[in-house]
Design a protein around this motif. Structure first.
Motif, PDB file in Angstrom:
ATOM      1  N   ILE A  80      78.811   2.049  90.701  1.00 25.80           N
ATOM      2  CA  ILE A  80      77.853   2.957  90.068  1.00 25.80           C
ATOM      3  C   ILE A  80      78.083   3.076  88.574  1.00 25.80           C
ATOM      4  O   ILE A  80      77.166   2.824  87.771  1.00 25.80           O
ATOM      5  N   SER A  81      79.284   3.434  88.154  1.00 23.91           N
ATOM      6  CA  SER A  81      79.564   3.565  86.717  1.00 23.91           C
ATOM      7  C   SER A  81      79.269   2.286  85.933  1.00 23.91           C
ATOM      8  O   SER A  81      78.754   2.366  84.804  1.00 23.91           O
ATOM      9  N   PRO A  82      79.576   1.091  86.470  1.00 26.51           N
ATOM     10  CA  PRO A  82      79.254  -0.123  85.704  1.00 26.51           C
ATOM     11  C   PRO A  82      77.767  -0.286  85.402  1.00 26.51           C
ATOM     12  O   PRO A  82      77.405  -0.973  84.436  1.00 26.51           O
ATOM     13  N   LEU A  83      76.895   0.347  86.200  1.00 24.26           N
ATOM     14  CA  LEU A  83      75.460   0.177  85.980  1.00 24.26           C
ATOM     15  C   LEU A  83      75.016   0.778  84.653  1.00 24.26           C
ATOM     16  O   LEU A  83      74.253   0.161  83.908  1.00 24.26           O
ATOM     17  N   ILE A 108      76.548  11.711  91.665  1.00 24.06           N
ATOM     18  CA  ILE A 108      77.090  10.356  91.554  1.00 24.06           C
ATOM     19  C   ILE A 108      76.135   9.427  90.801  1.00 24.06           C
ATOM     20  O   ILE A 108      76.567   8.616  89.974  1.00 24.06           O
ATOM     21  N   ILE A 109      74.826   9.556  91.030  1.00 23.80           N
ATOM     22  CA  ILE A 109      73.874   8.598  90.461  1.00 23.80           C
ATOM     23  C   ILE A 109      73.205   9.065  89.173  1.00 23.80           C
ATOM     24  O   ILE A 109      72.495   8.282  88.535  1.00 23.80           O
ATOM     25  N   HIS A 110      73.430  10.320  88.752  1.00 25.56           N
ATOM     26  CA  HIS A 110      72.594  10.868  87.685  1.00 25.56           C
ATOM     27  C   HIS A 110      72.772  10.161  86.350  1.00 25.56           C
ATOM     28  O   HIS A 110      71.818  10.043  85.571  1.00 25.56           O
ATOM     29  N   THR A 170      63.457  13.323  88.683  1.00 29.83           N
ATOM     30  CA  THR A 170      62.600  12.699  89.691  1.00 29.83           C
ATOM     31  C   THR A 170      63.262  11.443  90.258  1.00 29.83           C
ATOM     32  O   THR A 170      63.257  11.221  91.483  1.00 29.83           O
ATOM     33  N   GLY A 171      63.842  10.640  89.397  1.00 28.99           N
ATOM     34  CA  GLY A 171      64.499   9.427  89.857  1.00 28.99           C
ATOM     35  C   GLY A 171      65.672   9.716  90.767  1.00 28.99           C
ATOM     36  O   GLY A 171      65.859   9.051  91.790  1.00 28.99           O
ATOM     37  N   CYS A 172      66.465  10.723  90.414  1.00 29.30           N
ATOM     38  CA  CYS A 172      67.616  11.079  91.248  1.00 29.30           C
ATOM     39  C   CYS A 172      67.178  11.530  92.639  1.00 29.30           C
ATOM     40  O   CYS A 172      67.721  11.059  93.654  1.00 29.30           O
ATOM     41  N   ARG A 178      75.280   6.313 103.318  1.00 29.44           N
ATOM     42  CA  ARG A 178      75.600   7.738 103.336  1.00 29.44           C
ATOM     43  C   ARG A 178      77.084   8.028 103.046  1.00 29.44           C
ATOM     44  O   ARG A 178      77.389   8.837 102.173  1.00 29.44           O
ATOM     45  N   PRO A 179      78.036   7.372 103.724  1.00 35.42           N
ATOM     46  CA  PRO A 179      79.442   7.676 103.434  1.00 35.42           C
ATOM     47  C   PRO A 179      79.855   7.309 102.009  1.00 35.42           C
ATOM     48  O   PRO A 179      80.779   7.918 101.458  1.00 35.42           O
ATOM     49  N   LEU A 180      79.187   6.329 101.415  1.00 36.32           N
ATOM     50  CA  LEU A 180      79.531   5.910 100.055  1.00 36.32           C
ATOM     51  C   LEU A 180      79.129   6.948  99.024  1.00 36.32           C
ATOM     52  O   LEU A 180      79.622   6.932  97.885  1.00 36.32           O
ATOM     53  N   PHE A 181      78.239   7.852  99.412  1.00 35.29           N
ATOM     54  CA  PHE A 181      77.802   8.923  98.517  1.00 35.29           C
ATOM     55  C   PHE A 181      78.228  10.295  99.021  1.00 35.29           C
ATOM     56  O   PHE A 181      77.654  11.316  98.643  1.00 35.29           O
ATOM     57  N   GLY A 182      79.233  10.318  99.881  1.00 33.96           N
ATOM     58  CA  GLY A 182      79.807  11.580 100.317  1.00 33.96           C
ATOM     59  C   GLY A 182      79.036  12.303 101.393  1.00 33.96           C
ATOM     60  O   GLY A 182      79.297  13.481 101.652  1.00 33.96           O
ATOM     61  N   LEU A 183      78.093  11.622 102.047  1.00 34.94           N
ATOM     62  CA  LEU A 183      77.304  12.248 103.102  1.00 34.94           C
ATOM     63  C   LEU A 183      77.876  11.885 104.475  1.00 34.94           C
ATOM     64  O   LEU A 183      78.370  10.775 104.682  1.00 34.94           O
ATOM     65  N   LYS A 184      77.759  12.812 105.398  1.00 32.66           N
ATOM     66  CA  LYS A 184      78.172  12.539 106.765  1.00 32.66           C
ATOM     67  C   LYS A 184      77.147  11.649 107.445  1.00 32.66           C
ATOM     68  O   LYS A 184      75.964  11.658 107.086  1.00 32.66           O
ATOM     69  N   LEU A 185      77.620  10.875 108.429  1.00 32.01           N
ATOM     70  CA  LEU A 185      76.672  10.128 109.250  1.00 32.01           C
ATOM     71  C   LEU A 185      75.803  11.100 110.027  1.00 32.01           C
ATOM     72  O   LEU A 185      76.265  12.163 110.444  1.00 32.01           O
ATOM     73  N   GLU A 186      74.533  10.749 110.216  1.00 33.92           N
ATOM     74  CA  GLU A 186      73.645  11.611 110.977  1.00 33.92           C
ATOM     75  C   GLU A 186      74.122  11.720 112.416  1.00 33.92           C
ATOM     76  O   GLU A 186      74.687  10.775 112.978  1.00 33.92           O
TER      77      GLU A 186
END
Length: 364
Positions: free
Chosen positions: A103-106, A292-294, A325-327, A342-350
């Motif tokens: 993410i940061s390299p982008l 993470i993506i902002h 809007t993009g985020c 989801r896990p890569l962005f700190g979210l639990k699996l559904e």
């Protein structure tokens, strides 16, 4: 120690803090020194934006560390120390490593391209340094936290609860934070990212955040009682800093102001925001991935909009709209819906996905 009720006000503070972080980073892109701190910079700056941002800057990052310490308290309620470390590894360390590599390299590529340099892949923590610090604090402080949990009625635990149930406890907290500022002597005070000042102020705020919640209702009742005192004193210190020091006061004064803003924020949040809502449920899930993506979205907005000939005020509006809007679009349409992400962005699996995996394991 066991607390069962949900603290919606703390959830709101986390969401609000991340929202303010987005606004703050957008404002940097419109400062004449934005490029010096690694931002794509507008050719026509808006220095007036920086006056309110300097009020925010002394407490926005410490607030997040306070909230993170509180979050660990609630995460411990049904977990032993190994369970906590496993949960924090999944929720914090994995997104940090993924963000470091992918993410940061982008946004580094975007700024290099904008300024006519050959884009290169450069892994870095970037704005995600915060996650690395949080995981480190969990490793350092979890033995103390579990000692307090197991010895809820011990001398140390009882002493902490008594201390933070009256204003003297807040005075001690302020003294601790001021001591950090004096000993480390940061220049400037607001430089937190990947500095010793950022590490130590984060460690202390994380510890105090945990202790505040651990102290129970006595602390929060006291905080509510003094809420107007906190906000009046914080405002007075900010005005004094603006008039007397042209916004750059001695570090000990900025540390005191920071604490007072944070105490008042928690008090007013408890007073007005401690209730459930569908909006909070959604934003609580979205806040972490958006954090993470902002920066990638912000740099993308600047990359697209800054070359266009238009008034700087319109540029600012468009960058805000594009970034937010993009985020939310990326979160809603991709991150939230793709199980592998989801896990890569700190979210639990559904839940339904977990049940499907368990079923497959049983069949095997």
């Amino acid at each position: 120690m066991l607390v069962t009720e949900r603290r919606y006000d703390i959830d709101w503070m986390r969401v609000i803090a991340i929202g303010l972080l987005l606004i703050y980073h957008i404002a940097i892109a419109f400062q004449p020194w934005g490029l010096l701190v690694g931002f794509i910079q507008s050719d026509e700056p808006m220095p007036s934006l920086w006056i309110p941002m300097t009020m925010l800057n002394v407490w926005r990052i410490p607030l997040l560390f306070f909230v993170s310490g509180m979050g660990v308290f609630f995460a411990m309620r049904k977990r032993n120390i190994l369970g906590l470390l496993k949960e924090r590894t999944v929720r914090i360390l994995i997104p940090f490593i993924f963000g470091f590599l992918a993410i940061s390299p982008l946004h580094v590529v975007l700024i290099m391209d904008y300024y006519g340099q050959a884009p290169q892949y450069m892994p870095s923590a970037g704005h995600l340094w915060f996650l690395g610090n949080i995981f480190t604090y969990v490793l350092i402080l979890s033995p103390l936290f579990y000692h307090l949990k197991k010895n809820d009625q011990g001398k140390l635990a009882v002493g902490i609860k008594k201390l933070f149930s009256n204003p003297l406890g807040l005075a001690v907290a302020i003294i601790i934070m001021v001591a950090e500022a004096v000993l480390v002597n940061p220049n400037p005070f607001e430089l937190y990212a990947e500095t010793w000042h950022g590490f130590f102020i984060g460690l202390l705020a994380f510890l105090l955040g945990f202790l505040f919640v651990f102290s129970g209702k006595g602390f929060w009742s006291m905080l509510l009682k003094w809420k107007w005192v906190f906000v009046i004193l914080a405002s007075a210190l900010y005005i004094f800093r603006l008039i007397e020091f042209d916004l750059v006061a001695p570090s000990y004064l900025m540390s005191i102001e920071s604490c007072l803003w944070i105490f008042s924020s928690f008090a007013f949040a408890l007073k007005y925001l401690n209730k459930p809502s569908k909006t909070l449920t959604y934003l609580s899930q979205a806040a972490y991935p958006i954090y993470i993506i902002h920066m990638f979205m912000l740099y993308g907005a600047c990359w697209l909009i800054f070359p266009l000939e238009m008034p700087v005020e319109l540029q600012f509006v468009l960058v805000v709209l594009f970034t937010f809007t993009g985020c939310f679009a990326l979160y809603e349409l991709v991150i939230r819906r793709v199980s592998l992400l989801r896990p890569l962005f700190g979210l639990k699996l559904e839940k339904r996905k977990i049940e499907q995996v368990n079923l497959e394991v049983k069949e095997v």
